[in-house]
Design a protein around this motif. Sequence first.
Motif, PDB file in Angstrom:
ATOM      1  N   ASP A  83       0.833  -1.208   0.000  1.00  0.00           N
ATOM      2  CA  ASP A  83       0.000   0.000   0.000  1.00  0.00           C
ATOM      3  C   ASP A  83       0.866   1.257   0.000  1.00  0.00           C
ATOM      4  O   ASP A  83       0.516   2.272  -0.598  1.00  0.00           O
ATOM      5  N   ILE A  84       1.980   1.159   0.690  1.00  0.00           N
ATOM      6  CA  ILE A  84       2.895   2.313   0.757  1.00  0.00           C
ATOM      7  C   ILE A  84       3.543   2.534  -0.607  1.00  0.00           C
ATOM      8  O   ILE A  84       3.610   3.666  -1.095  1.00  0.00           O
ATOM      9  N   ALA A  91       0.609   4.675   4.456  1.00  0.00           N
ATOM     10  CA  ALA A  91       0.223   4.642   3.046  1.00  0.00           C
ATOM     11  C   ALA A  91      -0.653   5.841   2.684  1.00  0.00           C
ATOM     12  O   ALA A  91      -1.033   6.015   1.531  1.00  0.00           O
ATOM     13  N   ASN A 120      -6.712   1.419  -4.920  1.00  0.00           N
ATOM     14  CA  ASN A 120      -6.188   0.340  -4.101  1.00  0.00           C
ATOM     15  C   ASN A 120      -7.165  -0.825  -4.186  1.00  0.00           C
ATOM     16  O   ASN A 120      -8.213  -0.816  -3.555  1.00  0.00           O
TER      17      ASN A 120
END
Lengths: 431, 431
Positions: free
Chosen positions: A183-184, A244, A200
């Motif tokens: 996610d980051i 994130a 996402n």
Amino acid sequence: MIVCKFGGSSVAEASQILKVRKIIESNSKRRLIVVSAPGKRNNADKKITDLLYTCNKEVKNGEGAKSFKIIRDRYSEICETLGIDGITEMLDEVQAGIESGKGADYAASRGEYLSARMLAVFLEAEFIDSADILKLSDDGRIEESGYSALKARIKGTGRYIIPGFYGSDSNGNIKTFSRGGSDITGAIAARAVGAEVYENWTDVSGLLMADPRLVDNPCVVKELTYKEIRELASIGANVFHEDAITPVKDYNIPINIRNTNKPEMPGTMIVTNRDSSKTPIVGISGKNNYQNIFVEKLRLNRYPDFRIKFLSILKAHDIVPEFESTGFDSLSFLAPESQLADIENVLKEIQNNLHPDLLELRSSLGLIGIVGGGISNQIGVAASVFSVLSLNNINVRFINYGGSDITLLVGVDSNLYLDALRAIHKKFDEE
Amino acid sequence: MIVCKFGGSSVAEASQILKVRKIIESNSKRRLIVVSAPGKRNNADKKITDLLYTCNKEVKNGEGAKSFKIIRDRYSEICETLGIDGITEMLDEVQAGIESGKGADYAASRGEYLSARMLAVFLEAEFIDSADILKLSDDGRIEESGYSALKARIKGTGRYIIPGFYGSDSNGNIKTFSRGGSDITGAIAARAVGAEVYENWTDVSGLLMADPRLVDNPCVVKELTYKEIRELASIGANVFHEDAITPVKDYNIPINIRNTNKPEMPGTMIVTNRDSSKTPIVGISGKNNYQNIFVEKLRLNRYPDFRIKFLSILKAHDIVPEFESTGFDSLSFLAPESQLADIENVLKEIQNNLHPDLLELRSSLGLIGIVGGGISNQIGVAASVFSVLSLNNINVRFINYGGSDITLLVGVDSNLYLDALRAIHKKFDEE
């Protein structure tokens, strides 16, 4: 450009990867793709990343990477089904790397690496290795140079695929982020290219208003702000990794949580600002079993030193009061049970140094955070919360509002915590 | 024994003193009487105590105690009407004392002294001079010896009268308490003799649920606890002098506020404990125009030093945050406008030393304290408060509950303060 990150379940098997392709190809702006390692297909499965850690241990124990066969089979099966060439050579390269003793970070990162390599072939996209682009400082932070380096790589008009979860340190060695770190990578990529949105893609249709393990059928939240999501996470919600959000929030890049299995659903938008008039509350979260330390000292307000010393004693014992309420002659602070291992000594020290009139460890509380921008500008939110608790015969032990505009914190006795959470959730989910 | 204290209006004129006698004689336990100086009979009147201060000034200015004639006339008129002998000699003695330059404390104390002397004659009671009994330390506190000294004086079976408002210092010079100090003398007397009740006779039928200048027809509170009264006073109610509670509260002596003009009314009982099931709330008070300083710092909870330093800066500028609310990334504190003369420099210092992400002086708030033991053990109090605010279209800016069990603090925009106070009062006064 739209940056898409696909999570472990989205790349867990061939049928999922077909959905991923369909999603990507349905919008020509989806040109920068971040992928996770394949996740579980069912409960019997192991995650690829876990297997890679196991391989590394096996190598350290001198057994050779025995478990790599399972990994090899998973990727091979996917590639065979989808007609992707070249996976055997990639797997050989990775196995050799692990067996040469490159360590845990290298091994763990190979799940994403292989996913990205494989998808690059399948989608005819260009593979970019995160290790070449994202440099991590010794304390695990992304160097600013990574943003410009990535942007410089995205020159063409085609698609690019980048593995999540890792970068490299100043010596060029692979370094992974904390778990869930793809996610980051997605957020970094979105900021680097100035994406119009950071999608996402997961296996849920968005963020839920409350924890589905605790309440019945929580609805999907259509839109919430970075700040709202942060406050929800702070009071226990397992929502979206804070690290994130950091890369994109100052650049006003919205995050869109989507479901790979239901791409027709709009999912959840995480944005800078929203109109809270229709949905004042976006989430109900909480934590149970807070310890409640209560101190009475006559005319407490007249002794500024008392509170300074009080906080200093707590600090010396690594206790940070998460929530605090001050009265005229008293002070109540709440801390998670985990912080209070040494509580007997802390209480003694407070007693001996500050001589309070009363010092007690009170019955533990469950804290519920009602979060939403509408609390500050819509009348009646507090009325709704406290009316529903009253109707459910639940007494209120603690209220804190004003430290943050968007979170109303309510404490109840620990044994009533779930009842209270469910009652409040039901009230706002109906609206 | 019952200790009775009669306030200024109860001894302001002969007709009032006749009521006092009737009250005292209607119960043989009323044997220790504390009296104030005569108060105003009407708006044109001056209080005797104020006139005595004027006399002292006149003496200092070398004019002689010109105003003493008014005092002489007031007492003489009362004594003539009631047939009390000896007032001329007493007045001569006092005038001589003032004119000999014994100072402000001596002068001011003579109103009570003369009241007590006069009533001792009228009621055929024994006069006890507070100056002989109550010794005050240099910082104005009553020496413990005063309690046993007073007890030792009350040996007989008759009545005793003692002037309120003063004692003497270690050199034997008269020393007055703060204004309103006759209530303190009454409390000291009640503790000294272990009174079954301390009756405080005034011109109102008890303590009111809210300020009658702000709300319509507040009811008389039948019973409340020492703690409830203290919390009411802390949030602005002008109820009963705190120092007049301290002597009796640890001895469980109830205080009974009564009306000399309506002795048939039961008045208000101030007690240690009460059953709050029928009357959960005993008072609504508040203060307007609190300044609201709001600070944002990401992950504030992880920096215990931040709050310690914050409080230390405030302390250095003599600011004590009366109310505070902490969020996850933010901190809101309220202080009266009067403390914030130097606010510009305080804000600068906070900015330069603590580097918050945001620091602002927000629009001022009015704070309302809803006080009552029923808040903690009865369900629905918070629901009532917030529902009534919602029905009146008043938004809530600040809530604090839990620091004290018995006070729910609610903040609203300053311009809505009175509306909110009235609406909440109306709700609870009906119950």
